[in-house]
Design an enzyme around this catalytic site. Structure first.
Site, PDB file in Angstrom:
ATOM      1  N   THR A  82     -62.709  34.534 -48.393  1.00 60.09           N
ATOM      2  CA  THR A  82     -62.350  33.480 -47.442  1.00 60.09           C
ATOM      3  C   THR A  82     -63.480  33.186 -46.458  1.00 60.09           C
ATOM      4  O   THR A  82     -63.644  32.057 -46.007  1.00 60.09           O
ATOM      5  CB  THR A  82     -61.067  33.919 -46.686  1.00 60.09           C
ATOM      6  OG1 THR A  82     -60.051  34.091 -47.651  1.00 60.09           O
ATOM      7  CG2 THR A  82     -60.616  32.904 -45.668  1.00 60.09           C
ATOM      8  N   THR A 158     -61.222  39.693 -48.703  1.00 62.13           N
ATOM      9  CA  THR A 158     -60.557  40.801 -48.013  1.00 62.13           C
ATOM     10  C   THR A 158     -59.568  41.581 -48.885  1.00 62.13           C
ATOM     11  O   THR A 158     -59.292  42.739 -48.598  1.00 62.13           O
ATOM     12  CB  THR A 158     -59.792  40.293 -46.770  1.00 62.13           C
ATOM     13  OG1 THR A 158     -58.841  39.328 -47.196  1.00 62.13           O
ATOM     14  CG2 THR A 158     -60.722  39.708 -45.743  1.00 62.13           C
ATOM     15  N   ASP A 159     -59.052  40.931 -49.946  1.00 55.25           N
ATOM     16  CA  ASP A 159     -57.964  41.585 -50.692  1.00 55.25           C
ATOM     17  C   ASP A 159     -58.336  42.975 -51.205  1.00 55.25           C
ATOM     18  O   ASP A 159     -57.523  43.896 -51.169  1.00 55.25           O
ATOM     19  CB  ASP A 159     -57.528  40.722 -51.889  1.00 55.25           C
ATOM     20  CG  ASP A 159     -56.852  39.441 -51.446  1.00 55.25           C
ATOM     21  OD1 ASP A 159     -56.863  39.173 -50.236  1.00 55.25           O
ATOM     22  OD2 ASP A 159     -56.315  38.723 -52.302  1.00 55.25           O
ATOM     23  N   LYS A 236     -56.197  47.349 -46.300  1.00 54.73           N
ATOM     24  CA  LYS A 236     -55.617  46.059 -45.872  1.00 54.73           C
ATOM     25  C   LYS A 236     -54.109  46.244 -45.807  1.00 54.73           C
ATOM     26  O   LYS A 236     -53.478  46.519 -46.822  1.00 54.73           O
ATOM     27  CB  LYS A 236     -56.002  44.950 -46.855  1.00 54.73           C
ATOM     28  CG  LYS A 236     -55.506  43.580 -46.424  1.00 54.73           C
ATOM     29  CD  LYS A 236     -56.063  42.454 -47.291  1.00 54.73           C
ATOM     30  CE  LYS A 236     -55.542  41.109 -46.809  1.00 54.73           C
ATOM     31  NZ  LYS A 236     -56.117  39.970 -47.485  1.00 54.73           N
TER      32      LYS A 236
HETATM   33  N1  GLU Z   1     -58.030  36.552 -52.441  1.00 49.34           N
HETATM   34  C1  GLU Z   1     -59.331  36.213 -51.964  1.00 49.34           C
HETATM   35  C2  GLU Z   1     -60.277  37.415 -51.977  1.00 49.34           C
HETATM   36  O1  GLU Z   1     -59.905  38.533 -51.716  1.00 49.34           O
HETATM   37  C3  GLU Z   1     -59.311  35.611 -50.595  1.00 49.34           C
HETATM   38  C4  GLU Z   1     -58.810  36.548 -49.539  1.00 49.34           C
HETATM   39  C5  GLU Z   1     -59.786  36.750 -48.425  1.00 49.34           C
HETATM   40  O2  GLU Z   1     -60.985  36.746 -48.580  1.00 49.34           O
HETATM   41  O3  GLU Z   1     -59.277  36.921 -47.307  1.00 49.34           O
HETATM   42  O4  GLU Z   1     -61.436  37.210 -52.227  1.00 49.34           O
END
Ligand code: GLU
Length: 436
Positions: A82, A158-159, A236
């Site tokens: 993101t 973040t995932d 997370k």
């Molecule tokens: N699902 C995506 C990832 O982990 C976007 C989530 C994010 O970056 O917050 O790359």
């Protein structure tokens, strides 16, 4: 008029300017200049006027940032997530395609803190990360740190950020400098974009005395401060909150403010040194996490044996239980075929290394409290010897893959699994760390 066009929407009460987004039901949706989307009931719209045509993708201005040569050299590696997204006005969703320079353009202040070199080995959502990607990153980071970088900032989705921070913790042996793993829960087009503060705090962290991998993300849901959390003790814990990353079973290493103030919370860390970092990237891919739950069918283990798996992490309940049917005088209507014990024994007999980790995440597993736990422990499954493990299941998975990449000898692997190698098993449980 199409999504992406700059428009002016007039209602009886007000005139709103913004970028047209895909319509949602009976609402006209426009993106305001501050990044937030606004839905306006179609019935209330008096007139929509197009101001100018849009390009479909949010445009980001990138100015060449003037580097200050006297600042510490930090390598900035962008991989996706993101923090590196654009809005796609055709679908209304965001997608990953920002270059490192575009990410830096969201946070020009970074150039006042560190002297940045950018790298972009690949772009991917973090759920699509592969073991080969991890190997590439570990080699790149070791090369950078061994050739003058004072620290590394890695931007990432973040995932699965906490898998990557754990993998890098194990792959980077003798890590001598700070590696900050950073993401964002909100995209840069939104007013609540958290990447900016995370990046600034990560830059300050890279100038610190710390050696090791840490996740640097919002500590609270406001733009107050970040926590630096050990790469093997972080998870997370929320789908969307900006303070979703929490330390599990230990306190964060430090609290960091955007003005550069750093307060050490947990003294237990290695200091910056002149050691040479070694990237030990061998990793056994045939390793999996298998989750236990009431009614779970243990014959799934046969599938892993048949398909050549070398190691399994069993995510058992609380202290490390698996269904056994041995829990009382009469174990209700338990069907003996549903006992995990013979399947785990079979896997270990076939040479797989089987490790227990808890679904509760917090606390230690312990194999001796209940009779059925002793039965599970007797299979040869690893619970930790003198020091029962408080490793997160994801960390146990990453560690097992890495350990089996280093040795094929089951006994040696077992020895390594029960030993604390990268801060993944704590010696003492700090009561204050629960739900920190
Ligand atoms: N699902 C995506 C990832 O982990 C976007 C989530 C994010 O970056 O917050 O790359």
């Amino acid at each position: 008029m199409k999504p992406g066009d700059h428009v002016q929407v007039k209602t009886k009460k007000e005139t709103i300017k913004g970028i047209l987004m895909p319509q949602q039901g009976s609402f006209v949706v426009i993106k305001l200049k501050n990044g937030y989307n606004m839905g306006i009931d179609k019935k209330k719209v008096v007139k929509i006027k197009k101001i100018k045509s849009g390009k479909g993708i949010g445009k980001i201005k990138t100015k060449k940032v003037k580097q200050k040569k006297d600042l510490p050299k930090v390598t900035f590696i962008a991989t996706g997530g993101t923090i590196g997204t654009h809005v796609d006005y055709k679908t209304g969703g965001v997608f990953m395609c920002r270059t490192p320079e575009e990410i830096l353009a969201t946070t020009p202040k970074l150039a006042n803190i560190i002297n940045i070199k950018t790298l972009s080995p690949f772009t991917t959502a973090s759920e699509d990360m592969s073991i080969d990607n991890y190997k590439k990153l570990a080699k790149l980071i070791a090369d950078e740190l061994n050739s003058g970088a004072q620290g590394v900032i890695l931007t990432h989705g973040t995932d699965t950020l906490h898998y990557t921070s754990a993998v890098l913790s194990f792959m980077l042996e003798d890590l001598n400098k700070p590696v900050a793993v950073v993401g964002a829960q909100r995209s840069p087009d939104r007013g609540s974009f958290d990447g900016k503060m995370n990046l600034i705090c990560a830059a300050h962290f890279c100038k610190s005395d710390f050696a090791g991998v840490a996740i640097v993300m919002h500590g609270s849901s406001s733009d107050e401060f970040c926590y630096a959390i050990r790469g093997t003790k972080c998870r997370k814990m929320h789908t969307s909150r900006r303070d979703a990353f929490r330390p599990i079973n230990e306190l964060p290493l430090a609290k960091i403010w955007t003005d550069g103030k750093i307060k050490i919370i947990n003294e237990n860390f290695d200091k910056r040194s002149d050691k040479k970092v070694v990237a030990k990237t061998k990793f056994e891919k045939k390793v999996a996490i298998v989750k236990v739950f009431p009614g779970s069918d243990p014959s799934i283990i046969d599938w892993y044996i048949k398909n050549g798996y070398k190691g399994l992490v069993i995510e058992g309940t609380a202290l490390g239980h698996v269904p056994t049917g041995e829990s009382g005088t009469k174990a209700g209507k338990f069907n003996k075929k549903m006992s995990w014990i013979p399947y785990i024994k079979k896997a270990i007999d076939k040479g797989l290394v089987v490790v227990m980790a808890s679904t509760t995440l917090y606390g230690r597993i312990h194999p001796f409290v209940y009779r059925n736990l002793r039965l599970a422990h007797d299979t040869g499954m690893i619970y930790g010897e003198k020091l029962p493990s408080d490793m997160l299941p994801e960390v146990a998975y990453v560690k097992l893959g890495w350990v089996l990449g280093q040795t094929k000898d089951c006994e040696k692997a077992k020895e390594m699994m029960i030993k604390n190698l990268r801060g993944e098993i704590t010696k003492r449980s700090d009561a204050k760390s629960f739900l920190f």
